[in-house]
Design a protein around this motif. Structure first.
Motif, PDB file in Angstrom:
ATOM      1  N   GLU A 160      32.820 -22.191 140.604  1.00 25.95           N
ATOM      2  CA  GLU A 160      33.614 -22.007 139.459  1.00 25.95           C
ATOM      3  C   GLU A 160      34.634 -20.771 139.565  1.00 25.95           C
ATOM      4  O   GLU A 160      35.549 -20.695 138.882  1.00 25.95           O
ATOM      5  N   ALA A 161      34.177 -19.932 140.676  1.00 30.29           N
ATOM      6  CA  ALA A 161      35.361 -18.845 141.052  1.00 30.29           C
ATOM      7  C   ALA A 161      36.696 -19.325 141.227  1.00 30.29           C
ATOM      8  O   ALA A 161      37.707 -18.766 141.104  1.00 30.29           O
ATOM      9  N   ASN A 162      36.817 -20.730 141.712  1.00 31.88           N
ATOM     10  CA  ASN A 162      38.074 -21.171 142.116  1.00 31.88           C
ATOM     11  C   ASN A 162      38.811 -21.960 140.907  1.00 31.88           C
ATOM     12  O   ASN A 162      39.775 -22.412 141.142  1.00 31.88           O
ATOM     13  N   VAL A 164      35.122 -27.614 130.244  1.00 32.82           N
ATOM     14  CA  VAL A 164      36.049 -27.640 131.495  1.00 32.82           C
ATOM     15  C   VAL A 164      35.642 -27.341 132.629  1.00 32.82           C
ATOM     16  O   VAL A 164      36.045 -27.683 133.708  1.00 32.82           O
ATOM     17  N   ILE A 165      35.201 -25.962 132.867  1.00 26.93           N
ATOM     18  CA  ILE A 165      34.935 -25.372 134.223  1.00 26.93           C
ATOM     19  C   ILE A 165      33.980 -26.102 134.627  1.00 26.93           C
ATOM     20  O   ILE A 165      33.980 -26.428 135.856  1.00 26.93           O
ATOM     21  N   TYR A 166      32.788 -26.501 133.867  1.00 27.00           N
ATOM     22  CA  TYR A 166      31.591 -26.814 134.912  1.00 27.00           C
ATOM     23  C   TYR A 166      31.572 -28.787 134.586  1.00 27.00           C
ATOM     24  O   TYR A 166      30.864 -29.079 135.681  1.00 27.00           O
ATOM     25  N   LEU A 167      31.756 -29.174 133.472  1.00 23.91           N
ATOM     26  CA  LEU A 167      31.625 -30.637 133.435  1.00 23.91           C
ATOM     27  C   LEU A 167      33.066 -31.331 133.664  1.00 23.91           C
ATOM     28  O   LEU A 167      33.060 -32.646 133.863  1.00 23.91           O
ATOM     29  N   GLY A 168      33.934 -30.716 134.317  1.00 22.07           N
ATOM     30  CA  GLY A 168      35.154 -31.398 134.564  1.00 22.07           C
ATOM     31  C   GLY A 168      36.052 -32.023 133.245  1.00 22.07           C
ATOM     32  O   GLY A 168      36.814 -32.790 133.490  1.00 22.07           O
ATOM     33  N   PHE A 175      32.569 -14.330 130.461  1.00 24.42           N
ATOM     34  CA  PHE A 175      31.461 -14.094 131.068  1.00 24.42           C
ATOM     35  C   PHE A 175      31.419 -14.612 132.533  1.00 24.42           C
ATOM     36  O   PHE A 175      31.029 -14.238 133.380  1.00 24.42           O
ATOM     37  N   THR A 176      31.759 -15.962 132.609  1.00 23.04           N
ATOM     38  CA  THR A 176      31.967 -16.630 134.103  1.00 23.04           C
ATOM     39  C   THR A 176      32.959 -15.666 134.824  1.00 23.04           C
ATOM     40  O   THR A 176      32.336 -15.641 136.086  1.00 23.04           O
ATOM     41  N   ALA A 177      33.633 -15.212 134.352  1.00 27.29           N
ATOM     42  CA  ALA A 177      34.664 -14.190 135.190  1.00 27.29           C
ATOM     43  C   ALA A 177      33.952 -13.134 135.765  1.00 27.29           C
ATOM     44  O   ALA A 177      33.990 -12.863 136.786  1.00 27.29           O
ATOM     45  N   ILE A 178      33.211 -12.367 134.740  1.00 22.78           N
ATOM     46  CA  ILE A 178      32.288 -11.458 135.319  1.00 22.78           C
ATOM     47  C   ILE A 178      31.446 -11.794 136.126  1.00 22.78           C
ATOM     48  O   ILE A 178      30.808 -11.097 137.036  1.00 22.78           O
ATOM     49  N   PHE A 179      30.650 -12.906 135.934  1.00 15.61           N
ATOM     50  CA  PHE A 179      29.698 -13.473 136.900  1.00 15.61           C
ATOM     51  C   PHE A 179      30.263 -13.529 138.209  1.00 15.61           C
ATOM     52  O   PHE A 179      29.617 -13.114 139.217  1.00 15.61           O
ATOM     53  N   CYS A 180      31.119 -14.054 138.242  1.00  8.94           N
ATOM     54  CA  CYS A 180      31.853 -14.618 139.484  1.00  8.94           C
ATOM     55  C   CYS A 180      32.308 -13.201 140.476  1.00  8.94           C
ATOM     56  O   CYS A 180      32.050 -12.956 141.597  1.00  8.94           O
ATOM     57  N   ARG A 181      32.795 -12.111 139.555  1.00  9.98           N
ATOM     58  CA  ARG A 181      33.126 -10.774 140.003  1.00  9.98           C
ATOM     59  C   ARG A 181      32.124 -10.187 140.644  1.00  9.98           C
ATOM     60  O   ARG A 181      31.991  -9.383 141.929  1.00  9.98           O
ATOM     61  N   TYR A 182      30.658 -10.119 139.911  1.00 14.22           N
ATOM     62  CA  TYR A 182      29.564  -9.511 140.258  1.00 14.22           C
ATOM     63  C   TYR A 182      28.467 -10.102 140.977  1.00 14.22           C
ATOM     64  O   TYR A 182      27.350  -9.281 141.295  1.00 14.22           O
ATOM     65  N   SER A 183      28.490 -11.495 141.075  1.00 18.56           N
ATOM     66  CA  SER A 183      27.211 -12.074 141.377  1.00 18.56           C
ATOM     67  C   SER A 183      26.822 -11.691 142.917  1.00 18.56           C
ATOM     68  O   SER A 183      25.747 -11.557 143.210  1.00 18.56           O
ATOM     69  N   PRO A 184      27.688 -11.074 143.848  1.00 16.84           N
ATOM     70  CA  PRO A 184      27.650 -10.839 145.182  1.00 16.84           C
ATOM     71  C   PRO A 184      26.607  -9.651 145.275  1.00 16.84           C
ATOM     72  O   PRO A 184      25.618  -9.573 145.989  1.00 16.84           O
ATOM     73  N   ILE A 185      27.091  -8.777 144.175  1.00 12.90           N
ATOM     74  CA  ILE A 185      26.327  -7.258 144.187  1.00 12.90           C
ATOM     75  C   ILE A 185      24.876  -7.433 143.501  1.00 12.90           C
ATOM     76  O   ILE A 185      23.880  -7.000 144.124  1.00 12.90           O
ATOM     77  N   PRO A 196      40.969 -22.690 137.971  1.00 13.76           N
ATOM     78  CA  PRO A 196      42.067 -22.179 137.305  1.00 13.76           C
ATOM     79  C   PRO A 196      41.826 -21.192 136.093  1.00 13.76           C
ATOM     80  O   PRO A 196      42.290 -20.078 135.861  1.00 13.76           O
ATOM     81  N   LEU A 197      40.919 -21.645 135.286  1.00 16.69           N
ATOM     82  CA  LEU A 197      40.443 -20.954 134.093  1.00 16.69           C
ATOM     83  C   LEU A 197      39.881 -19.771 134.342  1.00 16.69           C
ATOM     84  O   LEU A 197      40.212 -18.400 133.614  1.00 16.69           O
ATOM     85  N   VAL A 198      39.225 -19.591 135.303  1.00 11.94           N
ATOM     86  CA  VAL A 198      38.574 -17.967 135.938  1.00 11.94           C
ATOM     87  C   VAL A 198      39.576 -17.449 136.775  1.00 11.94           C
ATOM     88  O   VAL A 198      39.638 -16.125 136.466  1.00 11.94           O
ATOM     89  N   LYS A 199      40.120 -18.042 137.648  1.00 14.70           N
ATOM     90  CA  LYS A 199      41.180 -17.409 138.267  1.00 14.70           C
ATOM     91  C   LYS A 199      42.105 -16.583 137.621  1.00 14.70           C
ATOM     92  O   LYS A 199      42.710 -15.640 138.084  1.00 14.70           O
ATOM     93  N   SER A 200      42.499 -17.157 136.512  1.00 11.72           N
ATOM     94  CA  SER A 200      43.730 -16.749 135.493  1.00 11.72           C
ATOM     95  C   SER A 200      43.119 -15.396 135.076  1.00 11.72           C
ATOM     96  O   SER A 200      43.984 -14.603 134.518  1.00 11.72           O
ATOM     97  N   LEU A 201      41.753 -15.018 134.952  1.00 16.51           N
ATOM     98  CA  LEU A 201      41.347 -13.765 134.609  1.00 16.51           C
ATOM     99  C   LEU A 201      41.164 -12.660 135.809  1.00 16.51           C
ATOM    100  O   LEU A 201      40.627 -11.551 135.524  1.00 16.51           O
ATOM    101  N   PHE A 202      41.443 -13.055 136.893  1.00 14.46           N
ATOM    102  CA  PHE A 202      41.080 -12.140 137.971  1.00 14.46           C
ATOM    103  C   PHE A 202      41.708 -10.764 137.794  1.00 14.46           C
ATOM    104  O   PHE A 202      41.329  -9.598 138.422  1.00 14.46           O
TER     105      PHE A 202
END
Length: 207
Positions: free
Chosen positions: A8-10, A199-203, A39-49, A12-18
């Motif tokens: 989901e990090a890739n 849109v992000i997860y179910l296409g 929330f998904t954008a925050i999750f993608c940003r900080y999930s590695p830590i 467009p809806l999430v990438k637009s918030l980077f």
């Protein structure tokens, strides 16, 4: 140790918030309860830590993945009340990263994990961000529909077994009725998810 990658990090809806700052994402999340992308954008940003901290503390990869998901669920519910502008006395201004590290440490120390064989969660099958929204949608289903969906999805119970259980509890439903409940439950569940999460997860196509 391999840090999981979330596709989901890739999106467009999430990438637009980077380009948004942490503070902007938190405020947008708090002001837009019908949107899931913040929330998904925050999750993608900080999930590695968060994942790195958890993986070093868990006994098994399965427990680590489950604790990772539970931690993000805890973050999801606490984030609504977070104010990064109000540091406590004698303290540095609060950053989202420090707050997330503190929440993760709390979850590592406080959450009692079931044994590996009792865990039915799969990180590959369900991203923690999606899980948060599915769980919120599940809570809005009528009790019988929620029970039927949970038994079918979590424990892989058949319609016959679910009907037998409900009959033993005094609810007189046939396997055929249970099958109808399942379809209705899935439809209602999807309907109650935020549009951008679909849109992000179910296409789904973005309308």
């Amino acid at each position: 140790m391999q840090i999981p990658h979330f596709p989901e990090a890739n999106h467009p809806l999430v990438k637009s918030l980077f380009h948004q700052s942490d503070q902007e994402l938190v405020i947008l999340f708090q002001r837009s309860p019908d949107s899931g992308k913040y929330f998904t954008a925050i999750f993608c940003r900080y999930s590695p830590i968060v994942y790195t901290l958890i993986r070093h503390s868990a006994r098994s990869p399965v427990q680590a993945d489950y604790l990772f998901a539970l931690t993000w669920r805890h973050i999801y519910y606490e984030l609504g009340g977070l104010d990064l502008n109000s540091p406590t006395p004698n303290q540095e201004p609060l950053t989202l990263q420090n707050w997330l590290i503190n929440i993760t440490a709390y979850c590592i120390n406080e959450i009692e994990l079931p044994p590996t064989e009792a865990i039915h969660y799969s990180l590959k099958a369900t991203s923690p961000a999606l899980w948060c929204y599915v769980e919120q949608a599940l809570d809005q289903l009528p009790p019988v529909l929620r029970f039927v969906v949970l038994m079918a999805q979590t424990f892989r119970w058949s319609e016959t077994r679910i009907a037998a259980y409900l009959q033993a509890e005094g609810e007189n439903f046939t396997p055929n009725e249970v099958a109808n409940f399942l379809q209705e439950g899935y439809r209602m569940l999807e309907d109650k998810l935020p549009g951008d999460i679909r849109v992000i997860y179910l296409g789904e196509d973005a309308a």
